[in-house]
Design an enzyme around this catalytic site. Structure first.
Site, mmCIF file in Angstrom:
data_model
loop_
_atom_site.group_PDB
_atom_site.id
_atom_site.type_symbol
_atom_site.label_atom_id
_atom_site.label_comp_id
_atom_site.label_asym_id
_atom_site.label_seq_id
_atom_site.Cartn_x
_atom_site.Cartn_y
_atom_site.Cartn_z
ATOM 1 C CE1 TYR A 106 -3.559 2.652 0.678
ATOM 2 C CE2 TYR A 106 -2.349 3.240 2.372
ATOM 3 C CZ TYR A 106 -3.574 3.363 1.588
ATOM 4 O OH TYR A 106 -4.211 4.557 1.742
ATOM 5 C CG ASP B 77 5.831 3.923 0.829
ATOM 6 O OD1 ASP B 77 6.133 4.554 1.787
ATOM 7 O OD2 ASP B 77 4.671 3.476 0.515
ATOM 8 C CE LYS C 65 1.202 4.962 8.044
ATOM 9 N NZ LYS C 65 1.117 4.344 7.118
#
Ligand code: PLP
Length: 431
Positions: A144, A239, A267
């Site tokens: 994702y 990522d 995050k």
């Protein structure tokens, strides 16, 4: 367990907010039951509006690596706030944060702040396409990278395919440029490059897949991707929105000794406030406007409150032994869950890397999304619900990694494993 306040608030929220939530997984759709509305959180614990308390392994989906309401984060944000909340003009702290990122991740020579992981990956891909003059990208099934059109793709059947729209509203033309290969399958990836390689601008990959449970790369997989990119003149994008400051000092790229051209972060980098970033080789980053011609911008990018929270977080993560502690905690959970399951004859595969862990109700191996999807969904639902009643808040989906923080003490882990023993017994009885 009294849930009357959460139940009432959920009903109210559904009248004004789609599904009652501002991000789908929060609605508990894949596990059933009442999503907990949160009143507050401190350290390793989160408390709902009915005053139920839980040991939290979601950690706001990754950012809360220091634990909730860390006094130094709160103080830094309060302090920053005294000078104003946003200026739309540069501040010295943005360079402090950029330098802190570069200290930890040497592959990043220049870095641009954005406000979400979705924006970071989207921007990194625009850069890759702009630099290479190519239009296709390659991603892996089950990874994702946020919800932008070209990345919101499902895999077709077969080995490596062109992506199919992962949601209504994503035109097929947008996903035709996305090639999807199975995670951990170097052979299929090479096949894809043999077919489309001359037009592939970049591979984007979660170096440790964390959005299909926790699935580490098989030996040689990431190095193989590096070699393929070099052979075909494509860029390699890691990522590390989830893994960047979570699995080791220096992220997954340090752990597996593979150097990407570009890295996306999110995050933890915002310390619990909205911030993310993308960065990498300076010859590539020099192409970003205004230094270069590839456009990317953001009204709240480098927001002073988020930068202050991110800076303190990264500083505290530079202390000795931090990642050893996190790894010991998550490994205790992964090993503990597996032992409990084995005693009860429940098939289970567990993994942990640094401060993240995952478990599948599946005998294993689980090295791809296809395998992850074969895990026992009913067993997960039972286990999740039983744990929640025990006061342990796990991610409400079988395809999410779990996160520990520095505030999780050995006592919390022991309490969690006691709860897991009772919860797993309920899973065994239902089989
Ligand atoms: C969470 C996540 C994203 C998306 O970040 P948002 O801030 O939710 O947009 C992208 N990539 C990975 C690996 C993630 O875990």
């Amino acid at each position: 367990m009294d849930l009357s306040n959460s139940r009432r608030e959920f009903k109210r929220a559904k009248r004004s907010i789609p599904g009652g939530v501002n991000s789908p997984v929060r609605a508990f759709n894949s596990v059933g039951g009442v999503p907990r509305f949160i009143e507050s959180a401190r350290g390793a614990r989160i408390r709902d509006i009915d005053s139920n308390e839980y040991i939290d392994y979601v950690g706001s989906w990754g950012p809360m690596i220091l634990g909730h309401s860390h006094p130094k984060i709160l103080a830094a944000v309060r302090d920053a706030m005294k000078s104003g909340t946003s200026f739309g003009a540069p501040t010295p702290r943005e360079s402090d944060l950029a330098e802190a990122i570069r200290r930890v991740l040497p592959s990043i020579q220049k870095v641009r702040m954005v406000s979400s992981g979705t924006e970071a990956t989207m921007s990194a891909l625009r850069l890759a396409r702009g630099v290479t003059g190519r239009s296709r990208i390659l991603k892996f099934d089950g990874c994702y990278h946020g919800h932008s059109d070209g990345l919101l793709v499902g895999a077709g059947s077969g080995v490596a395919t062109l992506g199919i729209p992962g949601s209504p509203g994503v035109p097929k033309a947008m996903t035709d440029l996305t090639v999807v290969a199975p995670f951990n399958d170097l052979k299929a990836t090479r096949k894809a490059f043999e077919k489309w390689g001359q037009d592939i601008a970049a591979i984007i990959v979660e170096p440790i897949a964390g959005n299909m449970g926790c699935v580490p790369p098989l030996p040689g997989f990431l190095k193989g991707l590096r070699a393929l990119c070099d052979e075909y003149g494509a860029l390699l994008i890691f990522d590390e929105v989830m893994t960047g400051f979570r699995v080791a000092r220096g992220g997954a790229q340090r752990l597996y000794k593979v150097k990407p051209d570009l890295t996306t972060l999110g995050k933890i980098v915002g310390g619990g406030l909205p911030a993310a970033a993308y960065g990498g080789r300076k010859d590539l980053m020099a192409r970003i406007a205004p230094e270069g011609d590839i456009y990317q911008a953001g009204t709240l990018s480098g927001n002073p409150l988020a930068v202050a929270a991110g800076l303190v977080t990264l500083e505290l993560l530079e202390a000795d032994g931090v990642y050893e502690t996190l790894a010991a905690r998550s490994s205790a959970l992964a090993v503990g869950f597996a032992e409990i399951a084995e005693k009860l004859g429940i098939p289970m595969t567990t993994r942990s890397v640094g401060g993240m862990f995952g478990f599948f109700f599946h005998p294993g191996p689980v090295d791809s999304f296809g395998q992850a999807q074969q895990s026992d969904a009913a067993a997960f639902r039972r286990f999740f619900s039983a744990m929640l009643e025990e006061g342990v808040y796990l991610a409400p989906s079988p395809y999410e990694a779990g996160f520990v923080s520095l505030a999780h003490r050995p006592r919390d882990i022991a309490e969690t494993l006691d709860s897991a023993g009772r919860a797993m017994l309920r899973v065994a009885r239902a089989r």
